[in-house]
Design an enzyme around this catalytic site. Structure first.
Site, PDB file in Angstrom:
ATOM      1  N   TYR A  56      31.504  45.466  45.283  1.00 21.40           N
ATOM      2  CA  TYR A  56      32.726  45.328  44.928  1.00 21.40           C
ATOM      3  C   TYR A  56      33.239  46.807  45.935  1.00 21.40           C
ATOM      4  O   TYR A  56      33.416  47.491  45.735  1.00 21.40           O
ATOM      5  CB  TYR A  56      33.178  45.756  43.564  1.00 21.40           C
ATOM      6  N   HIS A 126      23.219  38.573  41.539  1.00 22.68           N
ATOM      7  CA  HIS A 126      25.170  38.361  41.649  1.00 22.68           C
ATOM      8  C   HIS A 126      24.977  36.884  41.775  1.00 22.68           C
ATOM      9  O   HIS A 126      26.047  35.589  41.607  1.00 22.68           O
ATOM     10  CB  HIS A 126      25.486  39.021  42.566  1.00 22.68           C
ATOM     11  N   SER A 205      37.362  36.361  35.411  1.00 21.38           N
ATOM     12  CA  SER A 205      38.079  35.877  36.095  1.00 21.38           C
ATOM     13  C   SER A 205      38.882  35.032  34.182  1.00 21.38           C
ATOM     14  O   SER A 205      39.654  33.849  34.193  1.00 21.38           O
ATOM     15  CB  SER A 205      38.321  34.901  36.794  1.00 21.38           C
ATOM     16  N   PRO A 206      39.217  35.970  33.663  1.00 21.78           N
ATOM     17  CA  PRO A 206      39.564  35.230  32.476  1.00 21.78           C
ATOM     18  C   PRO A 206      41.609  35.236  32.212  1.00 21.78           C
ATOM     19  O   PRO A 206      41.712  34.115  31.264  1.00 21.78           O
ATOM     20  CB  PRO A 206      39.038  36.326  31.592  1.00 21.78           C
ATOM     21  N   GLY A 208      42.418  33.521  34.535  1.00 20.07           N
ATOM     22  CA  GLY A 208      42.764  32.838  36.056  1.00 20.07           C
ATOM     23  C   GLY A 208      43.788  33.596  37.228  1.00 20.07           C
ATOM     24  O   GLY A 208      44.347  32.884  38.231  1.00 20.07           O
ATOM     25  N   ARG A 209      42.666  34.693  37.390  1.00 18.59           N
ATOM     26  CA  ARG A 209      43.244  35.072  38.670  1.00 18.59           C
ATOM     27  C   ARG A 209      45.266  35.815  38.580  1.00 18.59           C
ATOM     28  O   ARG A 209      45.822  35.904  40.431  1.00 18.59           O
ATOM     29  CB  ARG A 209      42.789  34.860  39.988  1.00 18.59           C
TER      30      ARG A 209
END
Length: 332
Positions: A56, A126, A205-206, A208-209
């Site tokens: 990241y 990952h 991504s809960p 949805g981005r």
């Protein structure tokens, strides 16, 4: 903030965590000051689980957490920290996966240095490196527990079958996967396998981005974001279709007197006591919206209304492009 267990034998953590990919420039430029402001907000809100990775921002996410912990000596006790490794580059710059014992340990050592800690609470592979069996990957990760460099291990973007095989070789504490009202594949076996085995299901991504929020990322900004500009759900005509469909979800949230982000988080929390969403954002106000989802108790009628406006399979376009699919396991 309500809590849930991080795996069957893990610590109690906030039922909503924080995904620190946003401490990199993945969804727009940021800096250390903004990242520290988010960590202040996490402490204010009772969000105790931080999720990062070595890639990241090529270490920037972990470094931001590390500098915050250094500036706030008492903060370490407030956080349960997870990080990840596997994704790397070969000598020619090609993206590859490496779950060898040597690579995982070397990358974890670098992560510990950036974070400024002697041990992380959770360390994930990952992605699944196909050169290694699930049992071998679990064993390689397990050695890092035995060496005292991580308290627990996890897997990311794997199939239920891979989880079962790995868990047999060494106890898996958590599995991380994209999971939301726009990405329902984990419902086809992974959520159930995690529940059966006592493994936490960590949902990245809960929202949805941004599609499942009151303020989706504007079209003119998507072109500036390499990941989204190549993602099938964010290119036309799919983007316009998805925005139109999720308008109904935003309207429903308004009727329920909450935000779309809070409603999306509450839906995930209703999927099982082992499900832990980790939204990521650069803005404290958006983080507060997500955290508010922990306070929503959805009735059977509420859930029916959500399903009516966002039925399974509503999203136009795959969740990844073919290039982005390198690594995640498809199992249904």
């Amino acid at each position: 903030m309500k809590t849930r267990k991080l795996g069957q034998n893990g610590p109690e953590i906030s039922c909503v965590g924080y995904g620190a990919m946003s401490f990199s420039d993945m969804y727009g430029p940021t800096d250390e000051g903004e990242s520290h402001a988010i960590l202040d907000s996490c402490r204010d809100l009772g969000i105790s689980h931080l999720d990062s990775a070595n890639i990241y921002g090529m270490g920037r996410s972990e470094s931001a957490i590390g500098s915050y912990l250094k500036a706030n000596p008492g903060a370490r006790k407030d956080f349960v920290i997870a990080t990840k490794a596997t994704i790397t580059r070969d000598d020619d710059g090609n993206r590859i996966l490496d779950n060898s014992a040597a690579h995982l340990e070397a990358e974890l050592d670098k992560s510990l240095q950036r974070l400024g800690v002697d041990c992380v609470d959770l360390f994930y592979a990952h992605r699944r490196d196909p050169r290694f069996s699930p049992e071998e990957t679990a064993a390689n990760l397990g050695r890092l527990v035995e060496k005292g460099k991580t308290r627990a291990i996890g897997l990311s973007e794997v199939s239920p079958a891979t989880l079962r095989r790995a868990h047999w070789a060494y106890p898996i504490t958590a599995v991380q996967s994209e999971y939301s009202l726009s990405t329902r594949a984990p419902d086809l076996g992974l959520v159930q396998a995690c529940s059966e085995l006592g493994v936490a299901m960590v949902a990245f991504s809960p929202v949805g981005r941004s599609l499942l929020t009151d303020n989706p990322i504007p079209k003119d900004r998507i072109s500036q974001l390499p990941f989204l500009s190549g993602n099938p759900r964010f290119v036309e005509p799919n983007l316009s279709e998805n925005l139109a469909i999720t308008d109904r979800f935003r309207a429903l949230a308004t009727e329920m007197e909450t935000s779309a982000a809070a409603l999306a988080i509450a839906w995930l929390l209703s999927r099982g006591e082992h499900v832990i969403p980790i939204p990521g954002t650069r803005y404290p106000a958006h983080l507060r919206e997500c955290a508010a989802g922990a306070e929503l108790a959805l009735s059977a009628s509420d859930l029916e209304q959500i399903e009516a406006v966002l039925p399974v399979g509503w999203a136009h376009g795959d969740r990844y492009s073919e290039a982005q699919w390198q690594g995640p396991e498809r199992y249904c």
